[in-house]
Every structure is written in structure tokens, then in C-alpha cells.
Design a protein around this motif. Structure first.
Motif, PDB file in Angstrom:
ATOM      1  N   ALA A  68      -2.599  -7.588  32.374  1.00 30.65           N
ATOM      2  CA  ALA A  68      -2.264  -7.434  34.371  1.00 30.65           C
ATOM      3  C   ALA A  68      -1.471  -8.456  35.074  1.00 30.65           C
ATOM      4  CB  ALA A  68      -3.938  -8.109  34.581  1.00 30.65           C
ATOM      5  N   ARG A  69      -0.876  -9.842  34.992  1.00 34.36           N
ATOM      6  CA  ARG A  69      -0.074 -10.359  35.505  1.00 34.36           C
ATOM      7  C   ARG A  69       0.659 -10.165  35.323  1.00 34.36           C
ATOM      8  NH1 ARG A  69       2.826 -16.120  34.700  1.00 34.36           N
ATOM      9  NH2 ARG A  69       3.766 -16.070  37.204  1.00 34.36           N
ATOM     10  N   ARG A  79      -1.816  -1.394  40.425  1.00 33.66           N
ATOM     11  CA  ARG A  79      -2.761  -0.624  40.033  1.00 33.66           C
ATOM     12  C   ARG A  79      -3.553  -0.295  39.048  1.00 33.66           C
ATOM     13  NH1 ARG A  79      -4.742   2.289  43.654  1.00 33.66           N
ATOM     14  NH2 ARG A  79      -3.403   2.891  45.923  1.00 33.66           N
ATOM     15  N   PRO A  80      -2.665  -0.549  37.689  1.00 35.82           N
ATOM     16  CA  PRO A  80      -2.888  -0.767  36.071  1.00 35.82           C
ATOM     17  C   PRO A  80      -3.450  -2.249  36.073  1.00 35.82           C
ATOM     18  CG  PRO A  80      -0.226  -1.057  35.927  1.00 35.82           C
ATOM     19  CD  PRO A  80      -0.963   0.436  37.652  1.00 35.82           C
ATOM     20  N   ALA A  81      -2.512  -3.101  36.986  1.00 36.70           N
ATOM     21  CA  ALA A  81      -3.361  -4.853  37.572  1.00 36.70           C
ATOM     22  C   ALA A  81      -4.786  -4.834  37.400  1.00 36.70           C
ATOM     23  CB  ALA A  81      -2.037  -5.549  37.846  1.00 36.70           C
ATOM     24  N   HIS A  82      -4.863  -4.629  38.690  1.00 40.43           N
ATOM     25  CA  HIS A  82      -6.155  -4.509  39.541  1.00 40.43           C
ATOM     26  C   HIS A  82      -7.339  -3.441  38.413  1.00 40.43           C
ATOM     27  CE1 HIS A  82      -9.283  -2.359  42.471  1.00 40.43           C
ATOM     28  NE2 HIS A  82      -8.999  -4.221  42.606  1.00 40.43           N
ATOM     29  N   ALA A  83      -6.869  -2.259  37.768  1.00 43.83           N
ATOM     30  CA  ALA A  83      -7.892  -1.982  36.823  1.00 43.83           C
ATOM     31  C   ALA A  83      -8.480  -3.023  35.886  1.00 43.83           C
ATOM     32  CB  ALA A  83      -7.326  -0.343  36.320  1.00 43.83           C
ATOM     33  N   LEU A  84      -7.376  -3.591  35.291  1.00 48.14           N
ATOM     34  CA  LEU A  84      -7.710  -4.523  34.040  1.00 48.14           C
ATOM     35  C   LEU A  84      -8.303  -5.954  34.609  1.00 48.14           C
ATOM     36  CD1 LEU A  84      -4.618  -5.195  32.326  1.00 48.14           C
ATOM     37  CD2 LEU A  84      -6.261  -3.779  31.040  1.00 48.14           C
ATOM     38  N   LEU A  85      -8.146  -6.134  36.033  1.00 47.81           N
ATOM     39  CA  LEU A  85      -8.602  -7.487  36.233  1.00 47.81           C
ATOM     40  C   LEU A  85      -9.991  -7.238  36.801  1.00 47.81           C
ATOM     41  CD1 LEU A  85      -5.278  -9.275  38.371  1.00 47.81           C
ATOM     42  CD2 LEU A  85      -6.621 -10.076  36.253  1.00 47.81           C
ATOM     43  N   ARG A  90      -8.094 -18.569  39.066  1.00 45.16           N
ATOM     44  CA  ARG A  90      -7.174 -18.033  38.772  1.00 45.16           C
ATOM     45  C   ARG A  90      -6.740 -16.539  38.678  1.00 45.16           C
ATOM     46  NH1 ARG A  90      -6.073 -22.798  35.874  1.00 45.16           N
ATOM     47  NH2 ARG A  90      -6.941 -21.864  33.727  1.00 45.16           N
ATOM     48  N   VAL A  91      -7.570 -15.724  38.017  1.00 45.69           N
ATOM     49  CA  VAL A  91      -7.937 -14.481  38.162  1.00 45.69           C
ATOM     50  C   VAL A  91      -8.093 -13.562  39.226  1.00 45.69           C
ATOM     51  CG1 VAL A  91      -9.650 -12.520  36.699  1.00 45.69           C
ATOM     52  CG2 VAL A  91      -8.357 -14.554  35.283  1.00 45.69           C
ATOM     53  N   THR A  92      -9.215 -14.292  39.530  1.00 47.29           N
ATOM     54  CA  THR A  92      -8.866 -13.952  41.355  1.00 47.29           C
ATOM     55  C   THR A  92      -8.041 -14.065  42.392  1.00 47.29           C
ATOM     56  OG1 THR A  92     -11.679 -14.742  41.018  1.00 47.29           O
ATOM     57  CG2 THR A  92     -10.571 -14.519  43.781  1.00 47.29           C
ATOM     58  N   LEU A  93      -6.946 -15.184  42.079  1.00 44.82           N
ATOM     59  CA  LEU A  93      -5.597 -15.186  42.845  1.00 44.82           C
ATOM     60  C   LEU A  93      -4.846 -13.939  42.669  1.00 44.82           C
ATOM     61  CD1 LEU A  93      -3.272 -16.150  44.843  1.00 44.82           C
ATOM     62  CD2 LEU A  93      -2.964 -17.536  42.857  1.00 44.82           C
ATOM     63  N   LEU A  94      -4.794 -13.029  41.233  1.00 46.05           N
ATOM     64  CA  LEU A  94      -4.334 -11.920  40.513  1.00 46.05           C
ATOM     65  C   LEU A  94      -4.765 -10.750  41.426  1.00 46.05           C
ATOM     66  CD1 LEU A  94      -3.568 -12.887  36.393  1.00 46.05           C
ATOM     67  CD2 LEU A  94      -1.876 -13.205  39.091  1.00 46.05           C
ATOM     68  N   LEU A  95      -6.259 -11.064  40.926  1.00 46.74           N
ATOM     69  CA  LEU A  95      -6.630  -9.801  41.543  1.00 46.74           C
ATOM     70  C   LEU A  95      -6.270  -9.607  43.756  1.00 46.74           C
ATOM     71  CD1 LEU A  95      -8.630  -7.152  41.304  1.00 46.74           C
ATOM     72  CD2 LEU A  95     -11.254  -8.965  42.250  1.00 46.74           C
ATOM     73  N   GLY A 125      -2.064  -2.381  49.635  1.00 44.10           N
ATOM     74  CA  GLY A 125      -2.383  -1.931  50.882  1.00 44.10           C
ATOM     75  C   GLY A 125      -3.680  -2.333  51.002  1.00 44.10           C
ATOM     76  N   ASP A 126      -4.974  -3.413  50.442  1.00 48.64           N
ATOM     77  CA  ASP A 126      -6.034  -3.607  51.041  1.00 48.64           C
ATOM     78  C   ASP A 126      -6.392  -5.340  51.411  1.00 48.64           C
ATOM     79  OD1 ASP A 126      -9.126  -3.664  51.385  1.00 48.64           O
ATOM     80  OD2 ASP A 126      -9.565  -2.820  49.700  1.00 48.64           O
ATOM     81  N   GLU A 127      -5.755  -5.018  52.752  1.00 47.83           N
ATOM     82  CA  GLU A 127      -5.269  -6.564  53.400  1.00 47.83           C
ATOM     83  C   GLU A 127      -7.036  -7.292  53.331  1.00 47.83           C
ATOM     84  OE1 GLU A 127      -3.994  -3.764  54.515  1.00 47.83           O
ATOM     85  OE2 GLU A 127      -1.919  -3.779  54.650  1.00 47.83           O
ATOM     86  N   ASP A 128      -7.785  -6.502  54.665  1.00 47.84           N
ATOM     87  CA  ASP A 128      -8.774  -7.189  54.440  1.00 47.84           C
ATOM     88  C   ASP A 128      -8.806  -8.068  52.854  1.00 47.84           C
ATOM     89  OD1 ASP A 128      -8.705  -6.530  56.782  1.00 47.84           O
ATOM     90  OD2 ASP A 128     -10.208  -4.881  56.974  1.00 47.84           O
ATOM     91  N   ARG A 129     -10.039  -6.811  52.274  1.00 44.90           N
ATOM     92  CA  ARG A 129     -10.195  -7.687  51.333  1.00 44.90           C
ATOM     93  C   ARG A 129      -9.739  -9.137  50.267  1.00 44.90           C
ATOM     94  NH1 ARG A 129     -11.545  -3.753  46.228  1.00 44.90           N
ATOM     95  NH2 ARG A 129     -12.351  -5.565  45.206  1.00 44.90           N
TER      96      ARG A 129
END
Length: 252
Positions: A130-131, A140-146, A160-165, A173-177
Motif C-alpha cells: 500500500a505504501r 486508489r489501489p493503496a486505499h483499497a488495500l488499507l 501508521r496505517v491510519t496515516l497512510l490511509l 480529494g477527500d479532504e474532510d476525511r
């Protein structure tokens, strides 16, 4: 002139060290005949090994090795993979490539390592993949894995995973989340990466005043961390200090 004085002083220090520690007198010849190269070689082979147990020295030696031969680890990992095409060797080659910044190629080998793992359930390998995808610009593929990762038993690993997410959401482009996750995980993670990324996103969406608080926290943390960590992330902390000064100057 100043450079000449510096080289002479370096030669003197190396010669004195050589005599005091009963090193081979051939080093003195090398130091005197080849002032700069001789001193560097003497420091590398005689001075640094005596302090090799210290964390700072290990880090300096590793950095020097990477600088002198950045592909060395990659070559060794490729040779090991040629001998045995295993999940561990695929992952090791991915690690070596990631260290050189070849993230897209690293992702290929992490994916192959994951395919060879038992049922494709190697959590650590999924995080590495993912990283690598994220660093290669494939959010997008990184997000799907995480998103599909089950929680780890380690709180720090989950952070650390949350930071990658958060980074994947930021790039998608999901700035708020992304901002919510940066703020949440930044309260627990060491260092100031979360705060700097939060501030950068706030600046990008035009919320300049809100970016000051995370940058001030990054500034506070930079004063508390050890020198090695500050050196490793020097560019990030310099950006934070410079940007904070600019935002403060722009305030009415």
C-alpha cells in the motif's frame, strides 16, 4: 585558503589518532600523500569501526554506504531472488528498491511476495505494498488495500496505517476525511509528519489560519526530538518552519 587549513587540521587529527592507537604506519603515508581521500579512508576503516555500536555512527555509516553505492542492497537482493524465488526474497527486493525511491518497481515485488504468502494474508506485506503504491502515485489501489486491513495488535502499527490511509484520502480529494484522520493520528504518532501533511492540506484548500496550529506543534516537536530524527526529516521540518514564518507574517 580556509579549505587548505581545514584539510591540514584533518590530516593532523588523523595522524595523531593513528599514533595514539598504534595503527599501521602505512595510514600515515596515505594521509600525507592523499590528504582528503586518505583521511576519509582512515576515518572509515579505523575510527568509525571503534564506535560502530553507537546508533548515531551506525546511521552515518549506513547513509555513507547508500551514498557511495546506492544500488548495492538492490544487487544483493536481486542475487538472492535469482537463487530462490520466495516471498521473503521478493519482499527484501521490494525493501531495497523502496530505499532507493523506485516505488513502482518495489510495488511489483511486494505484490509478488503477497501472492506467494499463505493465502495472500501477509498483513505486513500488504502495508508495504500500500505504501509503495501510494508513493508511486497510485492512491486508489493503496486505499483499497488499507481499507480491507484488519486491526493489528499493535496500537502504533494501527496509527501508521491510519496515516497512510489519510494520505490516500488526501490524494483522492477527500479532504474532510483526510483532515480528520491527520488530526486524530497526529495526537499519538511521534514526529510531525501528520501535522505537516495536515497543514499542507489546509493551505491547499485555502484555510491558511487553521494551518498555523499544526505547524506550531511541528515546531515544538522539532525542538524535542533527537538530532538523528531531525536530520532524517530535515526537509520536512525546514518546510514547516519556513511556512509557519510566512503564515505568521501574512496575518493582519
Amino acid at each position: 585558503m580556509a579549505l587548505l587549513v581545514l584539510i591540514l587540521a584533518l590530516q593532523l587529527c588523523c595522524v595523531v589518532h593513528c599514533i595514539r592507537h598504534a595503527c599501521s604506519r602505512l595510514w600515515i603515508v596515505a594521509i600525507l600523500v592523499f590528504p582528503l581521500l586518505g583521511c576519509l579512508a582512515y576515518a572509515w576503516f579505523e575510527i568509525l569501526p571503534a564506535h560502530a555500536g553507537r546508533r548515531e555512527v551506525r546511521a552515518v555509516r549506513a547513509a555513507m554506504s547508500r551514498k557511495l553505492d546506492p544500488q548495492r542492497a538492490v544487487r544483493r537482493a536481486r542475487e538472492a531472488l535469482d537463487m530462490a524465488d520466495t516471498a521473503a526474497n521478493q519482499s527484501a527486493l521490494g525493501d531495497a528498491l523502496a530505499e532507493t525511491g523506485a516505488w513502482a518497481e518495489a510495488a511489483v515485488h511486494y505484490a509478488q511476495a503477497l501472492a506467494k504468502s499463505a493465502g495472500g494474508r501477509d498483513r505486513a506485506c500488504k502495508v508495504k505494498l500500500a505504501r509503495a503504491e501510494l508513493e508511486a502515485g497510485n492512491a486508489r489501489p493503496a486505499h483499497a488495500l488499507l481499507e480491507e486491513l484488519p486491526p493489528s495488535g499493535s496500537a502504533s502499527e494501527n496509527d501508521r496505517v491510519t496515516l497512510l490511509l489519510a494520505r490516500s484520502l488526501d490524494e483522492m480529494g477527500d479532504e474532510d476525511r483526510a483532515l480528520a484522520l491527520y488530526e486524530d493520528v497526529g495526537s499519538r504518532l511521534a514526529g510531525a509528519e501528520a501535522q505537516c501533511r495536515q497543514a499542507a492540506l489546509l493551505i491547499r484548500v485555502g484555510r491558511f489560519d487553521e494551518a498555523i496550529a499544526p505547524l506550531e506543534e511541528a515546531e515544538r516537536r522539532a525542538r524535542r526530538i533527537d538530532r538523528l530524527e531531525r536530520m532524517r526529516d530535515a526537509a520536512m521540518y525546514e518546510w514547516a518552519a519556513r511556512t509557519l514564518a510566512e503564515l505568521r507574517a501574512a496575518q493582519p
